[in-house]
Design an enzyme around this catalytic site. Structure first.
Site, PDB file in Angstrom:
ATOM      1  N   LYS A  44       0.859  -1.190   0.000  1.00  0.00           N
ATOM      2  CA  LYS A  44       0.000   0.000   0.000  1.00  0.00           C
ATOM      3  C   LYS A  44       0.891   1.235   0.000  1.00  0.00           C
ATOM      4  CE  LYS A  44      -3.193   3.090   0.656  1.00  0.00           C
ATOM      5  NZ  LYS A  44      -4.063   3.478  -0.488  1.00  0.00           N
ATOM      6  N   MET A  70     -10.291   6.211  -0.122  1.00  0.00           N
ATOM      7  CA  MET A  70      -9.687   5.699   1.100  1.00  0.00           C
ATOM      8  C   MET A  70      -8.965   6.795   1.889  1.00  0.00           C
ATOM      9  SD  MET A  70     -10.823   2.770   0.517  1.00  0.00           S
ATOM     10  CE  MET A  70     -10.196   1.751   1.834  1.00  0.00           C
ATOM     11  N   CYS A 130      -2.464   9.929  -6.246  1.00  0.00           N
ATOM     12  CA  CYS A 130      -3.528   9.659  -5.282  1.00  0.00           C
ATOM     13  C   CYS A 130      -4.584  10.757  -5.408  1.00  0.00           C
ATOM     14  CB  CYS A 130      -3.003   9.615  -3.855  1.00  0.00           C
ATOM     15  SG  CYS A 130      -4.344   9.246  -2.681  1.00  0.00           S
ATOM     16  N   GLY A 249      -5.776  -1.399 -14.673  1.00  0.00           N
ATOM     17  CA  GLY A 249      -7.079  -0.797 -14.937  1.00  0.00           C
ATOM     18  C   GLY A 249      -7.961  -1.690 -15.779  1.00  0.00           C
TER      19      GLY A 249
END
Ligand SMILES: O=C(O)c1[nH]c(=O)[nH]c(=O)c1I
Length: 312
Positions: A44, A70, A130, A249
Site C-alpha cells: 500500500k 480511502m 492519489c 485498470g
C-alpha cells in the site's frame, strides 16, 4: 505457455500482481498475495507516519467496478520497508514493489532517502496520482511539479524506480508527460491509477455512495479499461524503450490482461477484481490468459507484447 516477464534486471514468473492499495495494507494481506499465483506484489502506498485515512463508507462496489476515497490510510513507511526487507531475505527470487506517496516534496524526498539508505533490493513505485487526499491535487496532473519532484529525487536516488500515473485524456498531455519522464532513469511507468473524482448514487436514498469529499472518489474496474488501454499504448509509443510499462485498470479476465500486454504492458496489475474476488483471482486470470495465448498460437509474453495492430 509461459507467463514469464521482466522489468530491467528483475524477472517474474507471472505477469500478474496486485494494484497498490488493494489487499496490501497489512503483513497478513501481503503474505496472502505472496502465497497466491501472482508473480509479485506491491505494498500500500506509504507516507512517513501511519495514517487512518478518510471516514467510512469510503469504498463501494459498483455494477461495473468500484469507487474509493480511502484517503491514503497506511501503516507508515517503516512498516512496509520492514516487511520488504524480511520478504526479500525469505524470497530472493521474487522481487517486490514498495509504493510511496508523500503528501509533500519534503516527505517524498525523506522517504526516498530512507529507502536509498536501506538494503531494499526490489523496485520503488512513486505514486504521483492519489486522488483522494482532501486539499492535495494529484502531482501527476501538474507537469511542472512532476518535473521538480523527479529532478530532486534522481539527484540522489539510485535504486530501481518507477512512477504510478493518473489517467490522461489528451494527446498533448501524453506528449508533455512522456517528454518529462524520458529525462529520468525510470525503470517503469505504471498506468493508470483510478479515474479520479467520480461520483455514484444510492438509488434508494438519493445519496452519494461514499462519505468522503461529498461522495467523490476514484473509479476502478471495467469502467477504466478503455482509458487504461489508451494510456499504456500512448506511453508505450512515446517513452524511451528502457522505460517499461505496467498496465493497470479494468482487468476482469484473461482477455483484458492480454489486451494490456498488446498495448505494451510488461506486468499487469489487478485492483477492483482482486478486491472483490480475493487472491484466487490470480489463479483464474492466469488460466484465462494462457487460454487466450494458446488460441493465438503464442507461447510467451514477448510473442505479443506491444503488438497491437491498427487499421491502415
Ligand atoms: O484513497 C487512496 O488511498 C487511493 N486511492 C486510489 O484509488 N488511488 C491511490 O493512489 C490512493 I493513495
Amino acid at each position: 505457455t509461459d507467463l514469464h516477464t521482466s522489468i530491467d534486471k528483475f524477472q517474474f514468473d507471472n505477469v500478474f500482481m496486485n494494484a497498490s492499495g488493494v489487499r496490501c495494507y497489512t503483513k497478513g494481506e501481503l503474505d496472502e498475495l505472496a502465497q497466491s499465483d501472482a508473480g509479485t506484489l506491491v505494498t500500500k502506498s506509504a507516507t512517513q507516519a501511519k495514517r487512518l485515512g478518510n471516514p467510512s463508507p469510503r469504498y463501494a462496489r459498483l455494477e461495473l467496478g468500484s469507487i474509493n476515497s480511502m484517503g491514503l490510510p497506511n501503516e507508515g513507511l517503516e512498516y512496509y520497508l520492514d516487511y520488504a526487507l524480511n520478504f526479500q531475505k525469505a524470497n530472493p527470487d521474487k522481487p517486490i514493489f514498495l509504493s510511496v506517496a508523500g503528501l509533500s516534496m519534503e516527505e517524498n524526498l525523506a522517504m526516498a532517502h530512507a529507502i536509498e539508505d536501506s538494503d531494499f533490493n526490489g523496485l520503488v513505485e512513486f505514486n504521483l496520482s492519489c486522488p483522494n487526499v482532501p486539499g492535495k491535487p494529484q502531482t501527476g496532473y501538474d507537469f511542472d511539479r512532476t518535473q521538480e519532484v523527479l529532478t530532486n529525487l534522481f539527484s540522489f536516488f539510485t535504486k530501481p524506480a518507477g512512477v504510478k500515473l493518473p489517467p490522461y485524456f489528451d494527446l498533448a498531455q501524453f506528449d508533455q508527460m512522456a517528454a518529462i519522464l524520458n529525462q529520468f532513469p525510470l525503470k517503469f511507468v505504471n498506468s493508470i491509477n483510478s479515474l479520479g473524482n467520480g461520483l455514484m448514487i444510492d438509488p434508494e436514498t438519493d445519496t452519494a455512495l461514499i462519505k468522503p469529499k461529498g461522495g467523490f472518489g476514484g473509479i476502478g474496474g471495467a469502467y477504466a479499461k478503455p482509458i487504461a488501454l489508451a494510456n499504456v499504448r500512448a506511453f508505450s509509443q512515446r517513452l524511451d524503450p528502457k522505460i517499461q510499462l505496467i498496465g493497470t485498470g479494468g482487468v476482469t479476465n484473461g482477455r483484458d490482461a492480454y489486451d494490456l500486454i498488446l498495448a505494451g504492458a510488461s506486468l499487469v496489475q489487478v485492483g477492483t477484481l482482486l478486491q472483490e474476488e480475493g487472491p484466487a483471482a490470480f489463479t483464474r486470470l492466469t488460466r484465462e490468459l494462457r487460454a487466450v495465448m494458446q488460441t493465438k498460437g503464442y507461447s510467451a509474453i514477448s510473442d505479443f507484447k506491444g503488438q497491437l495492430k491498427v487499421l491502415s
